[in-house]
Design an enzyme around this catalytic site. Sequence first.
Site, PDB file in Angstrom:
ATOM      1  N   THR A 149       0.869  -1.183   0.000  1.00 37.43           N
ATOM      2  CA  THR A 149       0.000   0.000   0.000  1.00 37.43           C
ATOM      3  C   THR A 149       0.907   1.235   0.000  1.00 37.43           C
ATOM      4  O   THR A 149       1.318   1.707  -1.042  1.00 37.43           O
ATOM      5  CB  THR A 149      -0.968  -0.007   1.192  1.00 37.43           C
ATOM      6  OG1 THR A 149      -0.243  -0.243   2.405  1.00 37.43           O
ATOM      7  CG2 THR A 149      -2.027  -1.091   1.019  1.00 37.43           C
ATOM      8  N   LYS A 175       3.931  -7.027   4.018  1.00 39.78           N
ATOM      9  CA  LYS A 175       3.737  -5.621   3.726  1.00 39.78           C
ATOM     10  C   LYS A 175       3.508  -4.913   5.053  1.00 39.78           C
ATOM     11  O   LYS A 175       2.954  -5.465   6.003  1.00 39.78           O
ATOM     12  CB  LYS A 175       2.569  -5.389   2.759  1.00 39.78           C
ATOM     13  CG  LYS A 175       1.194  -5.792   3.248  1.00 39.78           C
ATOM     14  CD  LYS A 175       0.456  -4.780   4.105  1.00 39.78           C
ATOM     15  CE  LYS A 175       0.415  -3.414   3.449  1.00 39.78           C
ATOM     16  NZ  LYS A 175      -0.279  -2.437   4.381  1.00 39.78           N
ATOM     17  N   THR A 186       1.350  -5.430  13.186  1.00 41.98           N
ATOM     18  CA  THR A 186       0.577  -4.536  12.341  1.00 41.98           C
ATOM     19  C   THR A 186       0.979  -4.574  10.889  1.00 41.98           C
ATOM     20  O   THR A 186       1.529  -3.624  10.374  1.00 41.98           O
ATOM     21  CB  THR A 186       0.655  -3.101  12.869  1.00 41.98           C
ATOM     22  OG1 THR A 186       0.563  -3.171  14.274  1.00 41.98           O
ATOM     23  CG2 THR A 186      -0.484  -2.256  12.359  1.00 41.98           C
ATOM     24  N   GLU A 273       6.462   4.663   7.089  1.00 43.06           N
ATOM     25  CA  GLU A 273       5.965   5.756   6.251  1.00 43.06           C
ATOM     26  C   GLU A 273       6.778   7.028   6.457  1.00 43.06           C
ATOM     27  O   GLU A 273       6.871   7.559   7.569  1.00 43.06           O
ATOM     28  CB  GLU A 273       4.490   6.015   6.551  1.00 43.06           C
ATOM     29  CG  GLU A 273       3.600   4.928   5.991  1.00 43.06           C
ATOM     30  CD  GLU A 273       2.133   5.116   6.294  1.00 43.06           C
ATOM     31  OE1 GLU A 273       1.319   4.460   5.622  1.00 43.06           O
ATOM     32  OE2 GLU A 273       1.801   5.905   7.202  1.00 43.06           O
ATOM     33  N   ASN A 399      -0.242  10.419   5.397  1.00 43.53           N
ATOM     34  CA  ASN A 399      -1.476  10.070   6.098  1.00 43.53           C
ATOM     35  C   ASN A 399      -2.525  11.175   6.070  1.00 43.53           C
ATOM     36  O   ASN A 399      -3.685  10.941   6.417  1.00 43.53           O
ATOM     37  CB  ASN A 399      -1.161   9.669   7.545  1.00 43.53           C
ATOM     38  CG  ASN A 399      -0.537   8.296   7.597  1.00 43.53           C
ATOM     39  OD1 ASN A 399      -1.219   7.284   7.469  1.00 43.53           O
ATOM     40  ND2 ASN A 399       0.785   8.235   7.762  1.00 43.53           N
ATOM     41  N   THR A 404      -7.963   9.478   0.145  1.00 34.05           N
ATOM     42  CA  THR A 404      -8.279   9.977  -1.195  1.00 34.05           C
ATOM     43  C   THR A 404      -7.140   9.797  -2.177  1.00 34.05           C
ATOM     44  O   THR A 404      -7.298  10.065  -3.340  1.00 34.05           O
ATOM     45  CB  THR A 404      -8.652  11.471  -1.119  1.00 34.05           C
ATOM     46  OG1 THR A 404      -7.576  12.189  -0.474  1.00 34.05           O
ATOM     47  CG2 THR A 404      -9.914  11.663  -0.326  1.00 34.05           C
TER      48      THR A 404
END
Length: 404
Positions: A149, A175, A186, A273, A399, A404
């Site tokens: 992702t 992932k 997680t 991230e 984030n 969107t």
Amino acid sequence: MYEIISGGVTAAQGFSAGATRCGIKASSQKDDTAIIFSEIPCTAAAVYTKNRVKASPIQVTRDHLANQVAQAVIVNSGNANACAPDGMENAQREAAACAKLLNIPENDVIVCSTGVIGQRINIECIEENLHTITLTPDGSDAAANAIMTTDTVPKTIAVSFTAGGKTCHLGGICKGSGMIHPNMGTMLCFLTTDCAVDGDLLQAMLLRAVQKSFNRVSVDGDTSTNDTCCILANGMAGNDKIADASSADGQAFYEALEAVCITLARKIASDGEGASRLITCTVSGAPDEDTAEGLAKAVCKSSLVKAAMFGADANWGRILCAMGYSGEEFDPETVDVSFSSKAGAVAVCKAGRALDFDEEIAKKVLLEDEVLIDVTLHAGDASVTAWGCDLTYDYVKINGDYRT
């Protein structure tokens, strides 16, 4: 002893994998659905998120693994199918689509999803396009890419080892980049092996390996709704089934399993991230492993420690602060702290007090891709390592518009 090899989740005999684009997320052009398949039914085990809010695929997979048997995994990215309309029905439909394609019982399919929470998954596009997938013994990389992702790189590893005089293989893909916090790592992780292992022992060993790897990673303190780590063992290596963890074969298998899980856990932390560097915190000299683990995890999940690492600021006081609110018992007056990396090492705290150190040397140490935080308690022999990453501006950017 084990040896690192290529092949990822298809390194073990009898496994194939592949991926295709079904169109789950209209804005994405990447493959979004993967299948991992064994020629024969496997002994299977899994560990799941401790979040009270659990995605529908977890509930379906739990039901399917009640008999400790599985033959395939289907996993999609782009939609988590969590807190979503028709969630259970659609998770079951996804498993059924996979079972129909492979001509196996629906109950032998593990189903997992990752992506946006709260939106209905486009199950129709999966049902309509799943037949375009091609499964091959070289399909591990395709599957690893399809499950990503916000990950920036695929995560894969495989090893070989010997059990019962037979060469066995164990590999995996995973992932995970955001919503990474201990209590089940997680992420999604899929492990395969051609080693024959008893079902109850496989479950116990997987749980133990997860505790020592994925459960010691923290990127942002958020525990996801979809975390699943599963392993399929088809026994095609031909070894006698391992049923005793203390046997030579049991130890060889577990060593390989833990090594694979730790490697994947480090890859998740490194690819957090927006992250620019991996943080490895080792707490040693602790009275017991639980204390060391609690302290190391507190350091790795601290936003202030992460921010200091982003700025290459040797602000060691934030480390003691995080340790202090961890809930673990320790004497601050005996704590030593140092930083190290490929650029060298610098001691910054001795017996809970500041040491004089060269700020420029410290900055060079902290600017490397991996920074080691070494904490010594002088209170015992236990030692635990945990992993995290720095906190950067990009984390907020990623984030801020994830949905969107």
